[in-house]
Scaffold this motif. Structure first.
Motif, short mmCIF file in Angstrom:
data_model
loop_
_atom_site.label_atom_id
_atom_site.label_comp_id
_atom_site.label_asym_id
_atom_site.label_seq_id
_atom_site.Cartn_x
_atom_site.Cartn_y
_atom_site.Cartn_z
N VAL A 190 13.12 10.16 -7.33
CA VAL A 190 14.51 9.72 -7.42
C VAL A 190 15.37 10.89 -7.86
N ASN A 191 16.64 10.90 -7.45
CA ASN A 191 17.51 12.02 -7.78
C ASN A 191 18.32 11.78 -9.06
N ILE A 192 17.87 10.84 -9.86
CA ILE A 192 18.52 10.56 -11.15
C ILE A 192 17.46 10.66 -12.25
N ARG A 193 17.91 10.78 -13.48
CA ARG A 193 16.99 10.79 -14.62
C ARG A 193 16.54 9.36 -14.91
N LEU A 194 15.27 9.21 -15.25
CA LEU A 194 14.72 7.91 -15.65
C LEU A 194 14.59 7.86 -17.16
N SER A 195 15.05 6.78 -17.73
CA SER A 195 14.79 6.55 -19.15
C SER A 195 13.37 6.01 -19.29
N ASP A 196 12.85 6.03 -20.50
CA ASP A 196 11.52 5.46 -20.74
C ASP A 196 11.50 3.98 -20.37
N GLU A 197 12.59 3.28 -20.67
CA GLU A 197 12.67 1.85 -20.36
C GLU A 197 12.67 1.60 -18.86
N GLN A 198 13.39 2.42 -18.11
CA GLN A 198 13.42 2.26 -16.66
C GLN A 198 12.04 2.55 -16.06
N GLU A 199 11.40 3.61 -16.54
CA GLU A 199 10.06 3.92 -16.02
C GLU A 199 9.08 2.80 -16.32
N ALA B 230 5.80 -1.68 -14.34
CA ALA B 230 5.42 -3.10 -14.37
C ALA B 230 5.70 -3.76 -13.02
N GLY B 231 6.86 -3.49 -12.46
CA GLY B 231 7.23 -4.10 -11.18
C GLY B 231 6.34 -3.65 -10.03
N LEU B 232 6.01 -2.37 -9.99
CA LEU B 232 5.13 -1.87 -8.94
C LEU B 232 3.71 -2.41 -9.12
N GLY B 233 3.30 -2.57 -10.38
CA GLY B 233 1.99 -3.15 -10.65
C GLY B 233 1.87 -4.56 -10.12
N GLN B 234 2.94 -5.32 -10.19
CA GLN B 234 2.94 -6.68 -9.63
C GLN B 234 3.06 -6.65 -8.12
N ALA B 235 3.92 -5.77 -7.60
CA ALA B 235 4.22 -5.75 -6.17
C ALA B 235 3.02 -5.35 -5.32
N ILE B 236 2.15 -4.48 -5.83
CA ILE B 236 1.03 -4.00 -5.02
C ILE B 236 0.11 -5.15 -4.60
N SER B 237 0.13 -6.24 -5.34
CA SER B 237 -0.72 -7.38 -4.98
C SER B 237 -0.26 -8.05 -3.68
N LEU B 238 0.91 -7.67 -3.16
CA LEU B 238 1.37 -8.19 -1.87
C LEU B 238 0.55 -7.62 -0.71
N VAL B 239 -0.18 -6.55 -0.99
CA VAL B 239 -1.10 -5.98 -0.01
C VAL B 239 -2.46 -6.62 -0.27
N PRO B 240 -3.01 -7.32 0.69
CA PRO B 240 -4.29 -8.02 0.47
C PRO B 240 -5.38 -7.09 -0.06
N GLY B 241 -6.04 -7.55 -1.12
CA GLY B 241 -7.15 -6.82 -1.70
C GLY B 241 -6.75 -5.72 -2.67
N LYS B 242 -5.45 -5.53 -2.91
CA LYS B 242 -5.00 -4.48 -3.82
C LYS B 242 -4.43 -5.11 -5.09
N SER B 243 -4.58 -4.39 -6.21
CA SER B 243 -4.08 -4.91 -7.47
C SER B 243 -3.73 -3.76 -8.40
N GLU B 244 -3.05 -4.09 -9.47
CA GLU B 244 -2.67 -3.09 -10.46
C GLU B 244 -3.90 -2.42 -11.10
N ALA B 245 -5.02 -3.14 -11.10
CA ALA B 245 -6.23 -2.61 -11.74
C ALA B 245 -6.68 -1.28 -11.15
N SER B 246 -6.36 -1.02 -9.88
CA SER B 246 -6.77 0.24 -9.26
C SER B 246 -5.57 1.09 -8.82
N HIS C 31 16.57 -1.31 -6.76
CA HIS C 31 17.98 -1.69 -6.83
C HIS C 31 18.29 -2.34 -8.19
N ARG C 32 17.41 -3.23 -8.63
CA ARG C 32 17.64 -3.93 -9.90
C ARG C 32 17.54 -2.99 -11.10
N VAL C 33 16.52 -2.15 -11.13
CA VAL C 33 16.28 -1.31 -12.31
C VAL C 33 17.17 -0.06 -12.32
#
Length: 122
Positions: free
Chosen positions: A8-17, A22-38, A87-89
């Motif tokens: 991203v071309n902006i600075r990320l705060s610790d809270e944003q990161e 957390a959001g990407l960890g949840q979203a990856i489960s939309l791909v069958p067989g994938k999870s935050e665990a890996s 967009h949200r974060v």
């Protein structure tokens, strides 16, 4: 093992990161067989990105690398979730969020190699 690197071309705060992690960890489960665990994540903030010669607006270039997903199952839903999350974060206009998918035919960890069996991946 999926890997998502976000530039991203902006600075990320610790809270944003943390929220993106957390959001990407949840979203990856939309791909069958994938999870935050890996899932492995990487973040590069204040990255020099230009769109149409301009870098004055926030934007993101995200690479999602996934092992053994020949049919690209779940990518449409994952793209929607990632766009909504950034967009949200970070308040990045979805028209300035670009997602590149990379298929991983083989990878290795701790000296052990995994192959999806495609020709040339052995």
């Amino acid at each position: 093992m999926p890997f998502i690197i976000s530039r991203v071309n902006i600075r990320l705060s610790d809270e944003q990161e943390t929220a993106l992690k957390a959001g990407l960890g949840q979203a990856i489960s939309l791909v069958p067989g994938k999870s935050e665990a890996s899932l492995m994540l990487g973040f590069e903030d204040a990255y020099r990105l230009y769109l149409s010669g301009d870098n004055s607006q926030p934007m993101a270039y995200i690479t999602v690398a996934v092992f053994s997903n020949h049919g690209h199952h779940g990518y449409e839903q994952l793209s929607e979730a990632i766009s909504h999350l950034f967009h949200r974060v970070l308040d990045i206009d979805p028209l300035r969020i670009f997602i590149n998918y990379e298929d991983i035919p083989a990878w290795s960890v701790a000296g052990r190699t995994f192959s999806d069996g495609r020709a040339g991946a052995e």
